[in-house]
Design a protein around this motif. Sequence first.
Motif, PDB file in Angstrom:
ATOM      1  N   THR A   1       0.848  -1.201   0.000  1.00  0.00           N
ATOM      2  CA  THR A   1       0.000   0.000   0.000  1.00  0.00           C
ATOM      3  C   THR A   1       0.879   1.245   0.000  1.00  0.00           C
ATOM      4  OG1 THR A   1      -0.073  -0.029   2.419  1.00  0.00           O
ATOM      5  CG2 THR A   1      -1.819  -1.228   1.248  1.00  0.00           C
ATOM      6  N   PRO A   2       0.322   2.442  -0.279  1.00  0.00           N
ATOM      7  CA  PRO A   2       1.146   3.658  -0.303  1.00  0.00           C
ATOM      8  C   PRO A   2       1.931   3.904   0.982  1.00  0.00           C
ATOM      9  CG  PRO A   2      -0.963   4.097  -1.337  1.00  0.00           C
ATOM     10  CD  PRO A   2      -1.055   2.722  -0.755  1.00  0.00           C
ATOM     11  N   ASP A   3       1.293   3.699   2.146  1.00  0.00           N
ATOM     12  CA  ASP A   3       2.009   3.935   3.405  1.00  0.00           C
ATOM     13  C   ASP A   3       3.104   2.896   3.624  1.00  0.00           C
ATOM     14  OD1 ASP A   3      -0.444   2.346   3.674  1.00  0.00           O
ATOM     15  OD2 ASP A   3       0.178   2.060   5.753  1.00  0.00           O
ATOM     16  N   GLN A   4       2.856   1.646   3.225  1.00  0.00           N
ATOM     17  CA  GLN A   4       3.890   0.613   3.348  1.00  0.00           C
ATOM     18  C   GLN A   4       5.050   0.901   2.405  1.00  0.00           C
ATOM     19  OE1 GLN A   4       1.503  -2.850   2.466  1.00  0.00           O
ATOM     20  NE2 GLN A   4       1.111  -3.307   4.635  1.00  0.00           N
ATOM     21  N   ALA A   5       4.723   1.255   1.173  1.00  0.00           N
ATOM     22  CA  ALA A   5       5.766   1.591   0.199  1.00  0.00           C
ATOM     23  C   ALA A   5       6.587   2.781   0.681  1.00  0.00           C
ATOM     24  CB  ALA A   5       5.126   1.894  -1.158  1.00  0.00           C
ATOM     25  N   ALA A   6       5.904   3.784   1.227  1.00  0.00           N
ATOM     26  CA  ALA A   6       6.594   4.980   1.720  1.00  0.00           C
ATOM     27  C   ALA A   6       7.545   4.632   2.857  1.00  0.00           C
ATOM     28  CB  ALA A   6       5.575   6.015   2.176  1.00  0.00           C
ATOM     29  N   MET A   7       7.134   3.719   3.733  1.00  0.00           N
ATOM     30  CA  MET A   7       8.005   3.330   4.840  1.00  0.00           C
ATOM     31  C   MET A   7       9.277   2.659   4.327  1.00  0.00           C
ATOM     32  SD  MET A   7       7.702   0.533   7.870  1.00  0.00           S
ATOM     33  CE  MET A   7       8.915  -0.515   7.030  1.00  0.00           C
ATOM     34  N   LEU A   8       9.129   1.755   3.357  1.00  0.00           N
ATOM     35  CA  LEU A   8      10.300   1.048   2.836  1.00  0.00           C
ATOM     36  C   LEU A   8      11.247   2.001   2.109  1.00  0.00           C
ATOM     37  CD1 LEU A   8       8.649  -2.258   1.541  1.00  0.00           C
ATOM     38  CD2 LEU A   8       9.926  -1.904   3.661  1.00  0.00           C
TER      39      LEU A   8
ATOM     40  N   ASN B   1       8.484   9.587  11.175  1.00  0.00           N
ATOM     41  CA  ASN B   1       8.606  11.004  10.832  1.00  0.00           C
ATOM     42  C   ASN B   1       9.073  11.173   9.387  1.00  0.00           C
ATOM     43  OD1 ASN B   1       8.663  13.893  11.879  1.00  0.00           O
ATOM     44  ND2 ASN B   1      10.764  13.665  11.113  1.00  0.00           N
ATOM     45  N   ARG B   2      10.070  10.389   8.976  1.00  0.00           N
ATOM     46  CA  ARG B   2      10.569  10.499   7.598  1.00  0.00           C
ATOM     47  C   ARG B   2       9.519  10.004   6.603  1.00  0.00           C
ATOM     48  NH1 ARG B   2      14.789  11.254   4.270  1.00  0.00           N
ATOM     49  NH2 ARG B   2      15.079   9.800   2.541  1.00  0.00           N
ATOM     50  N   ARG B   3       8.833   8.922   6.948  1.00  0.00           N
ATOM     51  CA  ARG B   3       7.770   8.423   6.066  1.00  0.00           C
ATOM     52  C   ARG B   3       6.718   9.493   5.816  1.00  0.00           C
ATOM     53  NH1 ARG B   3       2.901   4.658   8.027  1.00  0.00           N
ATOM     54  NH2 ARG B   3       2.300   6.758   8.736  1.00  0.00           N
ATOM     55  N   ASN B   4       6.285  10.168   6.897  1.00  0.00           N
ATOM     56  CA  ASN B   4       5.183  11.128   6.792  1.00  0.00           C
ATOM     57  C   ASN B   4       5.596  12.437   6.132  1.00  0.00           C
ATOM     58  OD1 ASN B   4       3.541   9.287   8.018  1.00  0.00           O
ATOM     59  ND2 ASN B   4       3.526  10.289  10.023  1.00  0.00           N
ATOM     60  N   TYR B   5       6.738  13.011   6.583  1.00  0.00           N
ATOM     61  CA  TYR B   5       7.069  14.386   6.198  1.00  0.00           C
ATOM     62  C   TYR B   5       8.083  14.485   5.071  1.00  0.00           C
ATOM     63  CZ  TYR B   5       4.393  15.373  10.339  1.00  0.00           C
ATOM     64  OH  TYR B   5       3.368  15.447  11.252  1.00  0.00           O
ATOM     65  N   VAL B   6       8.576  13.359   4.627  1.00  0.00           N
ATOM     66  CA  VAL B   6       9.457  13.374   3.456  1.00  0.00           C
ATOM     67  C   VAL B   6       8.806  12.601   2.312  1.00  0.00           C
ATOM     68  CG1 VAL B   6      11.713  12.759   2.531  1.00  0.00           C
ATOM     69  CG2 VAL B   6      11.533  13.626   4.871  1.00  0.00           C
ATOM     70  N   VAL B   7       8.612  11.302   2.504  1.00  0.00           N
ATOM     71  CA  VAL B   7       8.175  10.469   1.386  1.00  0.00           C
ATOM     72  C   VAL B   7       6.714  10.739   1.016  1.00  0.00           C
ATOM     73  CG1 VAL B   7       8.027   8.129   0.474  1.00  0.00           C
ATOM     74  CG2 VAL B   7       9.824   8.705   2.116  1.00  0.00           C
TER      75      VAL B   7
ATOM     76  N   ALA C   1      -3.357  12.901   4.224  1.00  0.00           N
ATOM     77  CA  ALA C   1      -3.766  12.970   5.628  1.00  0.00           C
ATOM     78  C   ALA C   1      -4.091  11.580   6.177  1.00  0.00           C
ATOM     79  CB  ALA C   1      -4.976  13.895   5.767  1.00  0.00           C
ATOM     80  N   GLU C   2      -4.748  10.771   5.358  1.00  0.00           N
ATOM     81  CA  GLU C   2      -5.129   9.423   5.792  1.00  0.00           C
ATOM     82  C   GLU C   2      -3.903   8.567   6.081  1.00  0.00           C
ATOM     83  OE1 GLU C   2      -7.087   5.336   3.897  1.00  0.00           O
ATOM     84  OE2 GLU C   2      -7.258   7.255   2.804  1.00  0.00           O
ATOM     85  N   PHE C   3      -2.939   8.571   5.161  1.00  0.00           N
ATOM     86  CA  PHE C   3      -1.779   7.705   5.326  1.00  0.00           C
ATOM     87  C   PHE C   3      -0.825   8.219   6.409  1.00  0.00           C
ATOM     88  CE2 PHE C   3      -2.812   6.531   0.780  1.00  0.00           C
ATOM     89  CZ  PHE C   3      -3.303   5.283   1.114  1.00  0.00           C
ATOM     90  N   LYS C   4      -0.788   9.537   6.603  1.00  0.00           N
ATOM     91  CA  LYS C   4       0.038  10.079   7.677  1.00  0.00           C
ATOM     92  C   LYS C   4      -0.466   9.641   9.048  1.00  0.00           C
ATOM     93  CE  LYS C   4       2.231  14.324   5.979  1.00  0.00           C
ATOM     94  NZ  LYS C   4       2.286  15.801   6.139  1.00  0.00           N
ATOM     95  N   SER C   5      -1.765   9.440   9.148  1.00  0.00           N
ATOM     96  CA  SER C   5      -2.365   9.083  10.437  1.00  0.00           C
ATOM     97  C   SER C   5      -2.153   7.609  10.793  1.00  0.00           C
ATOM     98  CB  SER C   5      -3.867   9.383  10.425  1.00  0.00           C
ATOM     99  OG  SER C   5      -4.545   8.532   9.502  1.00  0.00           O
ATOM    100  N   LYS C   6      -1.712   6.818   9.841  1.00  0.00           N
ATOM    101  CA  LYS C   6      -1.545   5.391  10.091  1.00  0.00           C
ATOM    102  C   LYS C   6      -0.236   5.096  10.818  1.00  0.00           C
ATOM    103  CE  LYS C   6      -4.256   3.205   6.428  1.00  0.00           C
ATOM    104  NZ  LYS C   6      -4.219   2.184   5.361  1.00  0.00           N
ATOM    105  N   PRO C   7      -0.234   4.087  11.691  1.00  0.00           N
ATOM    106  CA  PRO C   7       1.034   3.637  12.291  1.00  0.00           C
ATOM    107  C   PRO C   7       1.858   2.893  11.242  1.00  0.00           C
ATOM    108  CG  PRO C   7      -0.749   2.176  12.944  1.00  0.00           C
ATOM    109  CD  PRO C   7      -1.387   3.301  12.177  1.00  0.00           C
ATOM    110  N   LEU C   8       3.056   2.507  11.620  1.00  0.00           N
ATOM    111  CA  LEU C   8       3.900   1.769  10.674  1.00  0.00           C
ATOM    112  C   LEU C   8       3.257   0.453  10.259  1.00  0.00           C
ATOM    113  CD1 LEU C   8       7.490   2.318  12.150  1.00  0.00           C
ATOM    114  CD2 LEU C   8       6.418   3.484  10.210  1.00  0.00           C
ATOM    115  N   GLY C   9       2.514  -0.175  11.164  1.00  0.00           N
ATOM    116  CA  GLY C   9       1.762  -1.388  10.809  1.00  0.00           C
ATOM    117  C   GLY C   9       2.628  -2.559  10.428  1.00  0.00           C
TER     118      GLY C   9
END
Length: 751
Positions: A206-213, A234-240, A256-264
Motif C-alpha cells: 500500500t502507499p504507506d507501506q511503500a513509503a516506509m520502505l 517522521n521520515r515516512r510522513n514528512y518526506v516520502v 492525511a489518511e496515510f500520515k495518520s496510520k502507524p507503521l503497521g
Amino acid sequence: MIVVKLSQQDIRRYNGYIWKFFISCFLLVVLLIVGTYFGIFGPLPSFRDLENPKSNQASEIISSDKQTLGTYYVENRSNVTYKEISPNVIHALVATEDERFYEHSGIDFRRQFTILFLNIFKSQGGSTITQQLAKNLFTEHPSRNKIVRFTQKMKEWITAVNLERRYTKEEIITMYLNKVDFGAYNTFGIKSAARTYFNTTPDKLTPDQAAMLIAMINGPGYYSPINHPDRLLNRRNYVVLTQMAKLGYLSEGQLAEFKSKPLGLHFNRITHNDGPAPYFRAVLKREVQKILQDESIVRADGTSYDLDRDGLKIYTTINYTMQQYAEEAQAEYMRQLQVQFNDHWKGYSLYKSIKNFKLLLDQGMHRSDRYKADTLQGMSADEIKKDFNTPTKVDLFTWKGDTTMTMKPIDSIVYSKLLLRNSMMSMDPTTGYIKAWVGGINFEHFKYDQVKYGTRQVGSTAKPFTYSVAIDNGYSPCLKVDNVPVEIDIPGQPPYSPRQSQSDLQPGAITLRTALAFSQNYVTAWVMKQVGPVPVMNQIKKMGITSEVGPYPSICLGSFNASVFDMTGAYSVFANHGIWTEPTFILRIEDKKGNVLYTHRPRVTQAMNEQTAYVMTYMLKGVIENGTGSRLTYKYGIRNPVGGKTGTTQDNSDGWFIGITPQLVTGVWTGCEDRDIHFRSTRLGEGANTALPIFAGFMKRVYANESLGIKKNVDFDPPKSPLTVTLDCSAYDQQEQGQNPASDVDKKLGF
C-alpha cells in the motif's frame, strides 16, 4: 568607507579572470571525465558487466503450486520484475530520490554541482536513481577519502549514462529495487523487504507501506523500524508521503489518511531455519550442489555456480499446502504423544530403567557444541564435567514454543534424549513426485534429517515384502495356515524362530490376509520358510530399498534398517501396478535468466507383477478394515479405500505406519534419538499409536481440501488383464474343498 572605482579596463580584466577560472574548471572536469572514460582512474564496467551486473542474489526454491518455499543466500535477495512491483513503490521512490527521473539521461545537470559538493564534503545523498544504481552495482566500497571518492563519482556518472543507454527506465528502477539494502537481518531487494516487514509481496504494498520502505533506503540502520520507529515514521510522513502528494501521486485527503496510520509492521525475521520444509530445503541444497558438480553444470565463463549468490530457481515437487498440512499434523499429535511419553516415565529412575543410559548421556555430551567449545579452550576432563554440572541458561525446544531455562547442561541433554522424534514423507505413487517432507520435529534444534538420511529398523512394515513374493508365486491371500511357532533352519547357526505376543495372537488356522492384517509373526515366518530369504531380499531391493538387506530369514519381520524415503517409495509399488518410480523432489533448475540448466527424469522399473501388486493392495486394506490399523477407521473416521501397515520394532523403539491410497503414499516414523529410550509398553509404543495418528491428521486435512485433487472415494485400479487370483475367500474355500492348496503351491515352487 573607501570606495574604489574600477576602470572599464580593470572590469574587463577581472571578468576575463572569472571566465578563465570557470572555463578552466569546465575543461578540467571535461578532461577528468575523458580521462575517467579512458581508464586513468581504473577500469570502468565493460559492456558485458553492464549486461550482467554482479549481484548476490538468493536462489529460490519453488513449490509445485508456484509458491516460494525458501531461499539460499548470502544476501537475502530475490529479484522481481517491474510488473511485480506495486506502482506505490515506484511513485514513492521517484518522488523521494529523483523527481526528474523520467526526464534526464542518467545525470540531472540542474543539481549536479550541488550534488558534487554534498557528496564530497558532507557525505550526503542526492544522486539520481541511475547514479545510485551504478554505485550499488559497481562501487563495492565507496571511499571516505575525498579525492578517491571524487574519482569514483566520475566513474558513476559515466556508468549511469551507459546504463541509461542500455536499459529502459522501467528496467533501471527494477534493478535498483532488487539491489537496495533494507537493513534488518540481511534483507536485500524489495521482495525480501515486503516479506520481512509486512509479510506480503511487492505488488500488494500500500502507499504507506511503500513509503516506509523507501524512507529506509538512505539509512536502513538509522531509520530502522525495529530500533528507531519514531525516526522512520517522521521520515515516512514528512518526506516520502509529502513528496508523493507534491508530485500528484496522492491527493491531500490520501496524504492525511496515510500520515495518520502507524507503521503497521508484520515483522518476520527471515533466517535459513524459517519457512516451510526446512529439513527438505537442507537436503535439497546438498542434492542440487551434487547435481551441479556431477553434471558439470557451470557458468558461461566456466566457473562453478554458487547456490547462495547466483539466483538459481529450483522447481520442486513439494506441494506448499500439503507441506503445511503435514507439519500441522505432526505438531498436533506429537504434542499429545510427548505428554503420554513423559507421564509414562514419571517416577522412574532413568539410570536404572533405561539400558546404557549413562553411556547415552556421555555420547550426547561429547557431541554437544558446549563440549567442543570447552575442548577448544583447553579445559581438562574434570573442568568439562564441572561445567556440565554448573547451572546456566539453556535454550530448549518445547511443543509450546522455544524457552530459556536455568539448568545444568547435562540435564538439558537428558531432556533432549527424552524428546520423541518424528518424520514423514508423502508422494504420488504414479509420478514419484514427493508432495510433503517433514524430516524432524524442529530444524533449529535438531538438524539431522530423518526422511532421507536417517535409517531405523522397519519392523512389521517389512512383512508385505515377504507376502508379495508368496503371492507372486501362486499363494492366495485366502490360504489358511496354522498360526503356530515356526523354525527356519540356517546353515551353521541355530534355527530362526520368532516370538509372538500372546495377547495379539490370532489362534488356529488363519488366512494370509488375516495374518498380515493382525501382523502375525508365526505365519509370516511360515511364508518366509516357503519362499526363502534370497527372493525376499531381491524383491526388497527391486522396490528401491538402498540400505543393507541381507538374505536372512529375520528380514521377514523387518530386522533391517531403512529410511522413510526408501520405505515410502517401496510401498508406492503396491499402489502403482507394481511399477517403482523413483521418489522425486527436483523437477528442474534454472539460472536467474530462466535458462534451464537441469531437468530430472526419474528412473522407472517394473518391480512386481501387476496382479501381485493389486492383491497386495487388497491385503493392505485388510490391515485398516479390521487389523492393527483399524483405529484409522473407528477413531479417525477415514473409511475410504486405504491400505497400510503398522510397524513396531523390538522393545517399542520404533513406531511406523505407511499408508497407501491410489493417489498418495505416506510413510511416518516415530522414536527417540537413541533406540534404548522408548515406551515401556507396546500399547503406547506401537506404530498404531505413535505414527498412524499423524497419517490420519494429514489425510483428513488433504481430503477436506478438494482443490488438491486427492479424491476420497477412488479405489485402486484392478489389473488390465483378468485377475487370476480369487479374493473372495468363501469362493476360494469352495474351489479348494477337498484339496490341499498349500501342497499344490509347494509342488509348483519345487519344495
